[in-house]
Design a protein around this motif. Structure first.
Motif, mmCIF file in Angstrom:
data_model
loop_
_atom_site.group_PDB
_atom_site.id
_atom_site.type_symbol
_atom_site.label_atom_id
_atom_site.label_comp_id
_atom_site.label_asym_id
_atom_site.label_seq_id
_atom_site.Cartn_x
_atom_site.Cartn_y
_atom_site.Cartn_z
ATOM 1 N N VAL A 167 52.320 35.952 54.215
ATOM 2 C CA VAL A 167 51.286 35.253 53.111
ATOM 3 C C VAL A 167 50.558 36.317 52.245
ATOM 4 C CG1 VAL A 167 50.765 33.570 55.143
ATOM 5 C CG2 VAL A 167 49.210 35.682 54.908
ATOM 6 N N ALA A 168 50.066 35.720 51.309
ATOM 7 C CA ALA A 168 49.113 36.585 50.415
ATOM 8 C C ALA A 168 47.694 36.876 50.905
ATOM 9 C CB ALA A 168 49.406 36.189 49.014
ATOM 10 N N LEU A 169 47.242 38.200 50.857
ATOM 11 C CA LEU A 169 45.712 38.525 50.981
ATOM 12 C C LEU A 169 45.349 38.694 49.896
ATOM 13 C CD1 LEU A 169 43.811 38.596 53.456
ATOM 14 C CD2 LEU A 169 44.421 40.883 53.545
ATOM 15 N N LEU A 170 44.157 38.336 49.117
ATOM 16 C CA LEU A 170 43.497 38.659 47.922
ATOM 17 C C LEU A 170 42.226 38.698 48.112
ATOM 18 C CD1 LEU A 170 44.755 35.452 45.889
ATOM 19 C CD2 LEU A 170 46.002 37.569 46.344
ATOM 20 N N PRO A 171 41.624 39.377 47.357
ATOM 21 C CA PRO A 171 40.180 39.892 47.404
ATOM 22 C C PRO A 171 39.415 38.464 47.019
ATOM 23 C CG PRO A 171 41.173 41.483 46.061
ATOM 24 C CD PRO A 171 42.233 40.443 46.305
ATOM 25 N N ILE A 172 38.325 38.236 47.242
ATOM 26 C CA ILE A 172 37.553 37.106 47.418
ATOM 27 C C ILE A 172 37.223 36.800 46.039
ATOM 28 C CG2 ILE A 172 35.297 37.867 47.507
ATOM 29 C CD1 ILE A 172 35.085 35.231 49.817
ATOM 30 N N ASN A 173 37.029 37.778 45.057
ATOM 31 C CA ASN A 173 36.717 37.372 43.608
ATOM 32 C C ASN A 173 38.054 37.296 42.786
ATOM 33 O OD1 ASN A 173 37.565 40.048 43.759
ATOM 34 N ND2 ASN A 173 36.012 40.920 42.635
ATOM 35 N N HIS A 174 39.311 37.157 43.368
ATOM 36 C CA HIS A 174 40.561 37.294 42.533
ATOM 37 C C HIS A 174 40.544 35.647 41.817
ATOM 38 C CE1 HIS A 174 44.784 36.894 41.737
ATOM 39 N NE2 HIS A 174 44.970 38.177 42.015
ATOM 40 N N PRO A 175 41.067 35.815 40.573
ATOM 41 C CA PRO A 175 40.984 34.548 39.821
ATOM 42 C C PRO A 175 41.838 33.393 40.825
ATOM 43 C CG PRO A 175 41.734 36.272 38.489
ATOM 44 C CD PRO A 175 41.575 36.908 39.910
ATOM 45 N N PHE A 176 42.666 33.627 41.512
ATOM 46 C CA PHE A 176 43.408 32.465 42.197
ATOM 47 C C PHE A 176 42.991 32.239 43.715
ATOM 48 C CE2 PHE A 176 46.961 34.283 39.571
ATOM 49 C CZ PHE A 176 46.851 33.525 38.480
ATOM 50 N N SER A 177 41.878 32.857 44.200
ATOM 51 C CA SER A 177 41.320 32.863 45.308
ATOM 52 C C SER A 177 40.907 31.558 45.864
ATOM 53 C CB SER A 177 40.399 33.774 45.602
ATOM 54 O OG SER A 177 39.150 33.415 44.896
ATOM 55 N N ASP A 178 40.597 30.574 44.783
ATOM 56 C CA ASP A 178 40.173 29.071 45.254
ATOM 57 C C ASP A 178 41.366 28.306 45.394
ATOM 58 O OD1 ASP A 178 40.931 29.205 42.444
ATOM 59 O OD2 ASP A 178 39.133 27.861 41.964
ATOM 60 N N GLN A 179 42.638 28.788 45.146
ATOM 61 C CA GLN A 179 43.911 27.858 45.355
ATOM 62 C C GLN A 179 44.190 27.500 46.665
ATOM 63 O OE1 GLN A 179 46.130 29.374 41.011
ATOM 64 N NE2 GLN A 179 47.031 29.523 43.242
ATOM 65 N N SER A 180 44.939 26.525 47.025
ATOM 66 C CA SER A 180 45.282 26.230 48.524
ATOM 67 C C SER A 180 46.487 26.927 48.841
ATOM 68 C CB SER A 180 45.352 24.716 48.670
ATOM 69 O OG SER A 180 46.236 24.152 47.635
ATOM 70 N N SER A 181 47.230 27.213 47.884
ATOM 71 C CA SER A 181 48.519 28.180 48.167
ATOM 72 C C SER A 181 48.828 28.958 46.890
ATOM 73 C CB SER A 181 49.586 27.206 48.452
ATOM 74 O OG SER A 181 49.948 26.471 47.370
ATOM 75 N N ILE A 182 49.728 29.831 46.754
ATOM 76 C CA ILE A 182 50.003 30.624 45.472
ATOM 77 C C ILE A 182 51.419 30.795 45.607
ATOM 78 C CG2 ILE A 182 49.885 32.982 46.767
ATOM 79 C CD1 ILE A 182 48.367 33.819 44.180
ATOM 80 N N LYS A 183 51.747 30.671 44.273
ATOM 81 C CA LYS A 183 53.498 31.290 43.816
ATOM 82 C C LYS A 183 53.310 32.745 43.784
ATOM 83 C CE LYS A 183 54.823 26.904 41.719
ATOM 84 N NZ LYS A 183 55.266 26.359 40.475
#
Length: 301
Positions: A167-183
């Motif tokens: 899975v992807a682990l992102l910082p909470i302030n990342h632009p895509f952090s509010d998505q349910s999944s990511i490409k």
């Protein structure tokens, strides 16, 4: 040649000091010196030379040491084998594992196993992917948990226990952090936090990115899973990480997102030597691992 002489010889060779070796074995220095002298007299060669207050192995001493270590390992394995055939439920399992399995995968299995076999003990060794395979081949330990399992290793055999999502682990302030999944392609311009070159988890991530036509920009590296999670938590980049490493240990200020495209996975399994049979205690744990993760997989479905 006596076993006691071999023990004394190996200890002196390790410490390069007769007195320190004697202290470690709780015997008199004179006893150690006498046995080394007797051993050299029997062999007809000098095994050590003086170097100030220390001693160092001669070239023939170095060769003799390598053979004696192998011999002592054979003797120790034989003693273990006899003891385990007599009482397999009181034996010892020596197992290696990478850092990605140290937090959840291995402890969960060990805890469940010891409920059935509380008197079996474990010797644990953490290491890198390649070193774990080599140590199983050499007999330093009995088996290793690995992910992904090796496909073309002649001297080990591997059993797949389960398929694990990356899975992807992102910082909470990342632009895509509010998505349910990511490409994965959405992260092509991000800075990545990965293992150093030579680590198999880095190869999995790099290969997945290359399939989409880009090379990940690796800004920071960490040699264990906690270091990588910490760097992401500090906002220094994103990473791809085995999902199971986040169970019960989700780092603060981060977001976990499943990767919708492409699917990134790794096999997780147990590796055993192909050129020797497992001892009875080892077999108990090996069979338990297969049954435990099969039941876990059925439950998760």
């Amino acid at each position: 040649m006596e076993l006691r002489q071999i023990h004394y010889f190996i200890e002196v060779a390790k410490r390069e000091h007769v007195t320190e070796a004697a202290n470690a074995m709780h015997v008199a220095q004179s006893a150690v010196s006498r046995q080394i002298f007797n051993l050299e007299s029997e062999l007809g060669v000098k095994l050590f030379i003086r170097d100030g207050r220390n001693v160092k192995l001669t070239p023939i001493g170095n060769m003799f040491l390598a053979h004696m270590k192998e011999a002592m390992q054979v003797i120790d394995n034989a003693k273990r084998e006899v003891a385990e055939y007599l009482q397999p439920e009181r034996g010892t399992v020596r197992i290696g594992f990478p850092s990605s399995m140290a937090t959840y995968t291995l402890p969960t299995a060990i805890s469940a196993f010891r409920e059935q076999y509380p008197e079996i003990t474990f010797q644990f060794t953490q290491g890198s992917y390649r070193s774990l395979i080599d140590s199983v081949v050499k007999g330093d330990f009995d088996m290793a948990l690995l992910g992904p399992i090796p496909k073309h290793e002649k001297k080990v055999q591997a059993e797949i226990l389960f398929l694990e999502n990356i899975v992807a682990l992102l910082p909470i302030n990342h632009p895509f952090s509010d998505q349910s999944s990511i490409k994965l392609d959405q992260l092509r311009n991000d800075s990545f936090v990965l293992y150093p070159e030579g680590f198999v988890l880095r190869e999995i991530v790099v290969h997945a990115c290359q399939q989409l036509g880009f090379q990940p920009n690796v800004s920071f590296e960490g040699e264990d899973i906690d270091a990588i999670k910490g760097l992401v938590s500090a906002g220094l980049g994103v990473t791809l990480i085995p999902e199971i490493t986040l169970i019960d240990s989700m780092p603060r200020s981060t977001v976990k997102l499943p990767i919708s495209e492409p699917e990134v996975t790794r096999t997780v399994g147990v590796v055993t030597p192909s050129e020797r049979e497992l001892l009875p205690t080892e077999k108990l744990f090996y069979e338990f691992l297969k049954q435990f993760f099969a039941r876990l997989g059925d439950f998760n479905k």
